[in-house]
Scaffold this active site. Structure first.
Site, PDB file in Angstrom:
ATOM      1  N   HIS A  67       0.767  -0.868   0.120  1.00 18.92           N
ATOM      2  CA  HIS A  67      -0.294   0.258   0.086  1.00 18.92           C
ATOM      3  C   HIS A  67       1.450   1.558   0.442  1.00 18.92           C
ATOM      4  O   HIS A  67       1.965   0.949   0.251  1.00 18.92           O
ATOM      5  CB  HIS A  67      -1.091   0.234   1.468  1.00 18.92           C
ATOM      6  CG  HIS A  67      -0.292   0.007   2.824  1.00 18.92           C
ATOM      7  ND1 HIS A  67       0.540  -1.028   3.261  1.00 18.92           N
ATOM      8  CD2 HIS A  67       0.019   1.103   3.539  1.00 18.92           C
ATOM      9  CE1 HIS A  67       0.758  -0.613   4.440  1.00 18.92           C
ATOM     10  NE2 HIS A  67       0.225   0.308   4.262  1.00 18.92           N
ATOM     11  N   HIS A  69       1.745   3.781   1.927  1.00 18.44           N
ATOM     12  CA  HIS A  69       2.119   4.726   3.173  1.00 18.44           C
ATOM     13  C   HIS A  69       3.978   4.840   2.849  1.00 18.44           C
ATOM     14  O   HIS A  69       4.338   3.537   2.118  1.00 18.44           O
ATOM     15  CB  HIS A  69       1.739   3.975   4.714  1.00 18.44           C
ATOM     16  CG  HIS A  69       0.090   4.063   5.297  1.00 18.44           C
ATOM     17  ND1 HIS A  69      -0.566   3.171   5.409  1.00 18.44           N
ATOM     18  CD2 HIS A  69      -0.217   5.639   4.408  1.00 18.44           C
ATOM     19  CE1 HIS A  69      -1.280   3.970   5.915  1.00 18.44           C
ATOM     20  NE2 HIS A  69      -1.715   5.214   5.706  1.00 18.44           N
ATOM     21  N   ASP A  71       5.889   4.250   5.326  1.00 23.79           N
ATOM     22  CA  ASP A  71       6.773   2.855   5.801  1.00 23.79           C
ATOM     23  C   ASP A  71       7.100   1.908   5.142  1.00 23.79           C
ATOM     24  O   ASP A  71       7.349   0.776   5.427  1.00 23.79           O
ATOM     25  CB  ASP A  71       6.102   3.282   7.586  1.00 23.79           C
ATOM     26  CG  ASP A  71       5.480   2.580   7.723  1.00 23.79           C
ATOM     27  OD1 ASP A  71       3.960   2.956   6.281  1.00 23.79           O
ATOM     28  OD2 ASP A  71       4.560   1.463   8.285  1.00 23.79           O
ATOM     29  N   HIS A  72       5.898   1.769   3.783  1.00 22.18           N
ATOM     30  CA  HIS A  72       5.946   0.426   3.065  1.00 22.18           C
ATOM     31  C   HIS A  72       6.720   0.726   1.468  1.00 22.18           C
ATOM     32  O   HIS A  72       6.974   0.031   1.050  1.00 22.18           O
ATOM     33  CB  HIS A  72       4.544  -0.202   3.131  1.00 22.18           C
ATOM     34  CG  HIS A  72       3.762  -0.936   4.431  1.00 22.18           C
ATOM     35  ND1 HIS A  72       3.781  -2.370   4.179  1.00 22.18           N
ATOM     36  CD2 HIS A  72       3.634  -0.173   5.403  1.00 22.18           C
ATOM     37  CE1 HIS A  72       3.648  -1.796   5.542  1.00 22.18           C
ATOM     38  NE2 HIS A  72       2.839  -0.737   6.096  1.00 22.18           N
ATOM     39  N   HIS A 156      -7.233  -1.111   5.516  1.00 18.48           N
ATOM     40  CA  HIS A 156      -6.291  -0.281   6.367  1.00 18.48           C
ATOM     41  C   HIS A 156      -6.624   1.119   5.267  1.00 18.48           C
ATOM     42  O   HIS A 156      -6.665   2.148   5.747  1.00 18.48           O
ATOM     43  CB  HIS A 156      -5.071  -1.092   5.470  1.00 18.48           C
ATOM     44  CG  HIS A 156      -3.595  -0.556   6.334  1.00 18.48           C
ATOM     45  ND1 HIS A 156      -3.813  -0.030   7.589  1.00 18.48           N
ATOM     46  CD2 HIS A 156      -3.246   0.611   5.438  1.00 18.48           C
ATOM     47  CE1 HIS A 156      -2.679   0.406   7.612  1.00 18.48           C
ATOM     48  NE2 HIS A 156      -2.245   0.912   6.490  1.00 18.48           N
ATOM     49  N   ASP A 177      -0.516  -3.811   5.753  1.00 15.63           N
ATOM     50  CA  ASP A 177      -1.043  -3.620   7.042  1.00 15.63           C
ATOM     51  C   ASP A 177      -2.144  -3.976   6.346  1.00 15.63           C
ATOM     52  O   ASP A 177      -2.994  -3.678   5.487  1.00 15.63           O
ATOM     53  CB  ASP A 177      -1.577  -2.001   7.067  1.00 15.63           C
ATOM     54  CG  ASP A 177       0.213  -2.276   7.810  1.00 15.63           C
ATOM     55  OD1 ASP A 177       1.053  -3.081   7.714  1.00 15.63           O
ATOM     56  OD2 ASP A 177       1.063  -0.678   8.006  1.00 15.63           O
ATOM     57  N   GLU A 202       1.831  -8.765   9.891  1.00 13.59           N
ATOM     58  CA  GLU A 202       1.381  -7.276  10.718  1.00 13.59           C
ATOM     59  C   GLU A 202       0.925  -7.171  12.000  1.00 13.59           C
ATOM     60  O   GLU A 202       0.366  -8.242  12.171  1.00 13.59           O
ATOM     61  CB  GLU A 202       1.136  -6.120  10.189  1.00 13.59           C
ATOM     62  CG  GLU A 202      -0.577  -6.460  10.200  1.00 13.59           C
ATOM     63  CD  GLU A 202      -0.716  -4.833  10.323  1.00 13.59           C
ATOM     64  OE1 GLU A 202      -0.172  -4.593  11.892  1.00 13.59           O
ATOM     65  OE2 GLU A 202      -2.291  -4.360  10.361  1.00 13.59           O
ATOM     66  N   HIS A 414       6.368  -5.675  12.087  1.00 11.52           N
ATOM     67  CA  HIS A 414       5.580  -4.556  11.708  1.00 11.52           C
ATOM     68  C   HIS A 414       4.621  -4.561  12.970  1.00 11.52           C
ATOM     69  O   HIS A 414       3.281  -4.655  13.165  1.00 11.52           O
ATOM     70  CB  HIS A 414       4.533  -4.435  10.826  1.00 11.52           C
ATOM     71  CG  HIS A 414       4.003  -3.435  10.959  1.00 11.52           C
ATOM     72  ND1 HIS A 414       2.994  -2.394  11.365  1.00 11.52           N
ATOM     73  CD2 HIS A 414       4.475  -2.327   9.168  1.00 11.52           C
ATOM     74  CE1 HIS A 414       2.944  -1.346  10.838  1.00 11.52           C
ATOM     75  NE2 HIS A 414       3.723  -0.908   9.624  1.00 11.52           N
TER      76      HIS A 414
END
Lengths: 629, 753
Positions: A67, A69, A71-72, A156, A177, A202, A414
């Protein structure tokens, strides 16, 4: 062979998700995120562990991003444009559409506001996204001859997906996530029941169990309503995508119902633009939102308008969505400075704020003064409301997913170490599934599944698929129908040829032999004496003695039933027939015991399979003394 | 495997219909309606419903009565509007489908939205229990088309009132006999059998317990009730359709994996692949390689299947096309550049690139030219003060024409309103903007840059385009102005708002009707030669379609669009896909299997004949679990190269794969196959091995007729006799232990399992 999982990021922490999994010679990188809390080399995963030489194109089969975000996805442009990875990259359509927005926004914050050295340029982001292949949910993508991947809905954020990957007979899922409960605009995660060797999940809320979110939504709406009713201003610091849309649907809906006229503003063009994307991606939202798209697109907010800087100090109540979230700088900080000193105002904070941000400081205790930098100190008199709903699954959701998929192994990423530890324990003890929680740069190796491939003959498949109904007798007289089919065949391995499975009847044709029957025979003496005189013709009649024998044997052999076939008796492959020949080849003379004239001979033949049974019958026959009355 | 082509269809709006039997299962491919056949019906008579001009009070009843008395004996005369059947129209389903027992159909695969219009007739049939698969986009579009049909049909029901019986009067033989031959042929077919295919639209067969016809007195309520019930038929049908995403894998019955890949014909249109343990089949429908709205024909995904059912009937062959193949082949000097991720790198790249270049010549350029021409004709008429009417046919054409027209209007600074009038206009256009997953690359790029996928979104926002569900809405009357450009249902020119508008404008020489004609009806002329399209030419079906509106002063632009593969691309495509067998329609005989070098076998099929396809002789693959394989007891045969082992377990079929798993131990252990021996006994080695066991034996030869038998006599430790001939050995002894020793010795000298 084994599945080797190298955790480059999000091992016992939250941030820079990046897991490299090798399955049967294929190597997949799941997510390529960055860590928001680090400013040095630690912000990116340590890519050198993938390939010492830096030849990532040969080291990896593909990259999968779950996705948008940061942090991904945050390290992706760096990895492709700076490190030089050119291979295939997969993500869902919404992620491909919204990912660049997030990356560009982040780049701007880093470079333009903080004045940091540029890690990648706008051009890099565009170049990187061109290499991306967008996939639809459940679309089965053949990355190459052996590697197959598939996306499943993860909730998410919009476009978030769990990815299934299969190489040969080995399969795994990486969840990214996910959220197991639907929210205002997204549905709950959905996945098929798959046969998995490995599940990487996660574990952000590894120990939390949440109740219904409606109560918490009501709380939020009540706080906002109370504030504007008193003429206050509401500041909602948020990132442009995801939470902003969820809260906006919530507020827009509430405004409609309560007939409120107080303006709702979006600070930057970004969120308005984001809504444009959301409108086209409506098929990726929840069923409820989807059903109404034709008549009213849920992202067509009626009460929302653009914010102008001059409105910051305009009189009257209002609600303002401002980026970035966590009040880490930028416009939301600017507005915060202006609004914080007045107690009628309200600031809402997300459930999680990174340490070091103002949001984080506001959450820990109730400070009355906050020093933004050396020269500025803000009096904080406004109300603070902390949102307590999160787009991550809770512990129950994780357990439900693991139980549903029942993989052979689970790896947790995670999350925070102590919580992961406890979840790991639960998965092992409650579900009996081997579980790991590696830290960054650790490698976990688990065995993979393999099948031996053979060509099967149609006769084998046919005979194996035929039902074999049995009526096992159950105490009490009721019998239950059971299908005890067993596949039976012969596996043939010939040098340098693929193994073949055939039905037994086809075997000789395959190996080119002629059947040779091996039989046992024995002419068994039975003592038979008659009290009455019986005519010779009667005595020599085959059936007479045979029937006498049958009657005797039937009482002795309680378990098996002997069939009377007229000329002979039959039990499985054992045939018993009256033998009238004196010189029967199968007769052993020394066997003759007792009265020779009272001995009647019965020829028995059987096959090896019934050897035990046959000898049992014979021993009974030898001991018999049939006395006819 | 068997194939029956039930109907070769009629172009884009009526896809072909087949029944394929694979691995004992019956697959029905598409279930269309022949809406072109609607032209034998008269639209609702004039005057009664001229909405925009105000109503006249013509009673439908008296009108019908006067018609009843009239004898229609005009078979040899030229057709006129009075010859058309005046009745609530029926809808022509695939006649041959009714000859099948529908309860034997296991799976229905829908390839285009048009291919599902006949589904409600199927799903309400008693005993029908097949699983229906369609792509999510096709299902949605198909549903909208059905809804539109139902709502347009309401007008007729209101006009003619409820039917007395389920058997319409026009279907009586006396009535059919007097039909003019052109209409009769459409109604009953050449041999008279097709009359069975006509059905009242998704009618009231589904009984709703809450709605009893007898309780409803006035005609209008009955009409409304029927609409509801028809809608119930459809809703019921849609609930039975399982929708799939692009290239989503689904498994039927554990054994068959079904997947849908875009065909490029329309949004959501697809080619199905069926992969079973023994067969793998591609159902190749009308496909367009490069389009400018829907996702392109995904032909790469169709590689690696054994059999291709080629059912693109859009290519009708004549001499002209032959020549075109030549010119097209010569024009291939410009080779476009292909993204490398399009190709699997498996050594045969060069071969691929040749194929690619052939396949990637731009189909869409010609289509774009046509659209530009049509839009320029439309602009010309509005400039001259006339209006333009474009019956809604192909969704892709409508969406693109909207863009072309608005662009042209913009550049000329003309303020002419555009209307889309259809009961599903709003949903249809809204839907087109939320399915980037089924659109072509250029449209997907729009998603990535945050722009709407089609131009209509901005047009609606800018109030240049207005959507209305029907003509008689108040808001429409308020903003109505002429000249205007109207897109409206239905392309058959018999149903919907289109009919009223055509009546209004047919006398105006400045107005324009843009008519879509199917390729089949006119031959390839219009497609193959761009110039021909510019002639305002009349085809046979167009004449019939326009019959009720004659005499016409209105200009008519007929155009046809690419609705399948071009002939010159078929061979390279098949070469690339390289199946073992290709089934193709007989009328394409001369174009298939021409090259003797190819290892593909071509088999032709024809309409309404069942074709048996020879076995491809593939043995299904079996996966044996490693646990099971590790426990195997191997036997080396006398032929030292072969090892065999007895295999026992539980066979499971999952996702088209046969797997042998250890299974339930108890049950498996209770089964043991019969011990089997083969080969012949070597007497010397037998005696030797008996000796090793401490058993002395001597051999005696006994000749028993023709057969030679050996007797192996054993005297110690106990007496025993072994009789051996070529196919049989009998061990006779009264000593159990001795018997088993001898058996072991025999087994050793034979092959056994």
């Amino acid at each position: 062979m084994a599945i080797e999982t190298l955790v480059l990021g999000a091992g016992q922490e939250v941030g820079k998700s990046c897991v490299v999994v090798s399955i049967n010679g294929k190597r997949i990188m799941f997510d390529c995120g960055m860590h928001m809390g680090h400013q040095d080399h630690l912000r990116y995963p340590d890519f050198s562990l993938i390939s010492k030489s830096g030849d990532f194109n040969n080291a990896l089969s593909c990259i999968i991003i779950t996705h948008f975000h940061l942090d991904h996805i945050g390290a992706l442009p760096y990895f492709t444009e700076v490190c030089g990875y050119n291979g295939p990259i997969y993500m869902t359509y919404p992620t491909k559409a919204l990912g660049p927005l997030m990356l560009e926004d982040y780049r701007k914050v880093m470079v333009d506001r903080r004045g940091e050295e540029e890690q990648f340029s706008s051009e890099n982001i565009l170049q990187c996204m061109r290499k991306v292949t967008a996939v639809d949910l459940k679309q089965t993508v053949q990355v190459d001859k052996d590697l197959q991947i598939r996306a499943y809905y993860a909730g998410h954020v919009i476009g978030a997906a769990m990815f299934y990957a299969k190489v040969g007979d080995t399969a795994m899922v990486y969840t990214g996530d996910y959220n197991m409960t639907p929210d205002r605009h997204l549905g709950a995660a959905q996945i098929d029941r798959l046969r998995l060797d490995l599940l990487i999940t996660e574990s952000t809320y590894a120990t939390t169990v949440r109740d219904s979110k409606y109560a918490r939504e009501r709380e939020f709406l009540k706080a906002v309503h109370k504030c504007i009713a008193n003429g206050g201003k509401v500041l909602i610091p948020t990132f442009a995508l995801g939470r902003a849309q969820e809260l906006c649907i919530l507020l827009d809906d509430y405004w409609e119902r309560m007939n409120l006229k107080v303006p709702i503003y979006f600070s930057a063009g970004l969120t308005i633009q984001a809504n444009m994307y959301y409108k086209m991606l409506i098929n990726w939202t929840s069923q409820k939102v989807k059903d109404t798209y034709a008549t009213r697109n849920a992202f067509e907010f009626k009460n929302v308008r653009n914010f102008d800087r001059s409105l910051i100090n305009a009189p009257g109540p209002c609600v303002l969505f401002a980026t970035p979230g966590m009040i880490s700088g930028g416009f939301s900080l600017q507005v915060f400075k202006q609004w914080a000193p007045y107690e009628e105002n309200l600031v809402t904070l997300p459930g999680y704020c990174v340490a070091g941000t103002i949001g984080n400081r506001l959450m820990s205790g109730k400070p009355t003064k906050i020093d933004v930098d050396e020269n500025t100190v803000i009096d904080v008199r406004c109300q603070i409301h902390q949102l307590s709903f999160s787009p991550h699954t809770d512990a129950k959701g994780i357990m439900d997913l693991v139980k549903f998929l029942s993989p052979k192994h689970v790896i947790l990423v995670h999350g925070e170490k102590p919580k992961m530890e406890s979840l790991k324990g639960r998965i092992q003890s409650e579900l009996g599934i081997q579980c790991y929680d590696p830290q960054n740069n650790d490698m976990v190796s688990i065995p993979s599944t393999h099948y031996v491939k053979a060509d099967a003959s149609n006769a084998f498949i046919g005979s194996s698929s035929t039902p074999n109904f049995k009526f096992p007798k159950i105490r009490g007289g009721n019998s239950e129908l059971g299908d005890e089919r067993v596949a039976e065949g012969v596996l043939i391995m010939e040098k340098s040829e693929k193994a073949k499975v055939v039905h037994q009847d086809e075997l000789l044709e395959m190996v080119g032999g002629m059947k040779h029957e091996v039989q046992f025979a024995y002419c068994c003496p039975v003592q038979m004496s008659y009290t009455e005189r019986i005519s010779d013709s009667e005595l020599s009649s085959r059936n007479f003695g045979l029937h006498k024998l049958l009657a005797k044997l039937s009482t002795e052999l309680t378990e098996d039933s002997i069939q009377d076939c007229g000329e002979h008796l039959q039990l499985e492959s054992l045939y018993i027939s009256f033998c009238s020949r004196d010189n029967c080849a199968y007769r052993a003379t020394e066997d003759c015991i007792g009265d020779k004239s009272a001995t009647t001979y019965f020829c028995c033949t059987w096959l090896a399979a019934d050897e035990k049974l046959a000898w049992e019958v014979i021993s009974i026959m030898k001991k018999l003394h049939v006395i006819d009355t | 495997m068997k194939l029956t082509c039930l109907s070769k269809g009629g172009g884009y709006h009526c896809p072909p219909c087949h029944i394929v039997s694979v691995g004992g299962l019956q697959f029905l491919l598409d279930c269309p309606l022949d809406l072109l056949a609607l032209t034998i019906f008269s639209p609702i008579p004039t005057g009664s419903n001229a909405v925009l001009d105000g109503d006249s009070d013509c009673s439908p009843r008296t009108f019908l009565d006067s018609e009843d008395g009239r004898k229609r004996q005009k078979m040899d005369k030229t057709l006129d509007a009075d010859d058309l059947i005046r009745s609530e129209p029926c809808y022509k389903t695939v006649t041959n489908l009714h000859l099948w027992d529908l309860s034997f159909i296991d799976v229905v695969l829908i390839s285009t939205p048009m291919g599902m219009l006949g589904l409600p007739f199927l799903t309400r049939t008693k005993g029908f229990s097949a699983k229906i698969y369609a792509t999510d986009a096709a299902a949605r579009l198909g549903q909208l088309m059905m809804e539109d049909l139902i709502s347009m049909n309401v007008d007729f029901r209101q006009f003619y009132g409820p039917e007395e019986s389920s058997f319409p009067k026009w279907m009586k033989w006396e009535e059919l006999e007097v039909l003019p031959s052109a209409l009769k042929e459409i109604a009953v077919g050449k041999d008279g059998s097709e009359i069975a295919g006509w059905m009242p639209l998704y009618s009231h067969l589904t009984e709703d317990p809450h709605l009893h016809m007898s309780h409803l007195t006035d005609a209008y309520t009955v009409c409304r009730a029927r609409v509801l019930l028809s809608a119930a038929d459809m809703k019921d049908c849609m609930q039975k359709v399982q929708t799939l995403k692009y290239a989503e894998e689904t498994c039927y019955n554990g054994a068959f994996i079904l997947k849908a890949f875009s065909s490029g014909l329309e949004i959501g249109a697809c080619n199905w692949t069926i992969r079973g343990p023994k067969n793998s089949v591609v159902c190749l429908s009308s496909s367009i390689f490069v389009t400018s709205h829907a996702m392109n024909f995904d032909y790469h995904a169709l590689q690696g299947y054994d059999l291709i059912l080629f059912s693109d009937f859009s290519l009708d062959v004549n001499e002209d096309t032959e020549n075109r193949v030549m010119t097209a082949a010569n024009n291939l000097s410009s080779v476009s550049v292909f993204p490398s991720n399009y190709l699997y790198s498996d050594g045969s790249d060069t071969q691929h690139i040749i194929t690619e270049s052939l396949l990637n010549t731009d189909d869409s350029f010609e289509e774009m030219e046509k659209l530009a021409f049509i839009s320029s004709c439309i602009i010309d008429s509005v400039k001259a003060g006339g209006s333009a009417l474009i019956p809604i046919g192909r969704l892709g054409i409508v969406l693109q024409l909207l863009e072309y027209i608005s662009c042209a209007l913009e550049s000329l600074n003309l303020k002419v309103p555009i209307f889309v009038i259809s009961s599903v206009a709003e949903e249809l256009l809204a839907f087109s903007n939320v399915i980037p997953e089924w659109l072509c690359k250029q449209r997907q790029e729009k998603l990535y840059s945050g722009e709407p996928l089609f131009g209509h979104v901005d047009l609606i926002k800018g109030k240049k385009l207005h959507l209305f569900p029907a003509l008689h809405t108040e808001t429409l009357l308020k903003i109505w102005q002429e000249p205007c450009i109207v897109f409206s249902s239905h392309w058959s020119l018999r149903l919907g708002p289109c009919v009223h508008l055509l009546r209004r404008w047919c006398g105006d020489p400045n107005s324009l009707l843009v008519m879509e004609i199917s390729v089949i009806q006119l031959g390839m002329l219009l497609v193959t030669n761009n110039m021909a399209m510019y002639n305002l030419q009349k085809g046979v079906d167009a004449d019939l379609a326009l019959l009720p509106f004659k005499p016409m002063a209105m200009k008519i632009l007929q155009c046809s669009f690419l609705s399948g593969m071009k002939l010159e691309k078929v061979q390279p495509l098949l070469k690339m896909l390289h199946p073992k067998v290709v089934l193709f329609p007989e009328n394409l005989r001369q174009h298939f299997g021409g090259s003797s070098t190819s290892s593909i076998s071509f088999i032709q099929y024809s309409e309404n004949e069942t074709l048996r396809i020879p076995r491809l002789n593939l043995s299904p693959e079996l996966d044996i679990s490693t646990d099971l394989a590790a426990q195997l007891n191997w036997t080396k045969l006398t032929d030292e190269n072969i090892h065999i082992a007895r295999l026992k377990g539980e066979l499971s079929v999952e996702n088209g794969i046969h797997r042998l798993l250890p299974g339930n131990e108890q049950i498996v252990a209770s089964h043991s196959g019969l011990l089997m021996h083969w080969g012949s006994v070597n007497l010397q080695s037998l005696v030797a091995s008996l000796q090793n066991m401490g058993i002395n034996a001597h051999v005696e030869e006994e000749t028993n007729g023709t057969e030679t038998e050996y007797g192996v006599h054993i005297v110690g430790p106990n007496r025993a006799l072994i009789n051996i001939n070529a196919t049989r050995t009998v061990i006779s002894t009264g000593d159990e232990k001795l018997a088993s020793l001898i058996f072991e010795a025999i087994t050793n000298s034979l092959d056994s399992i």
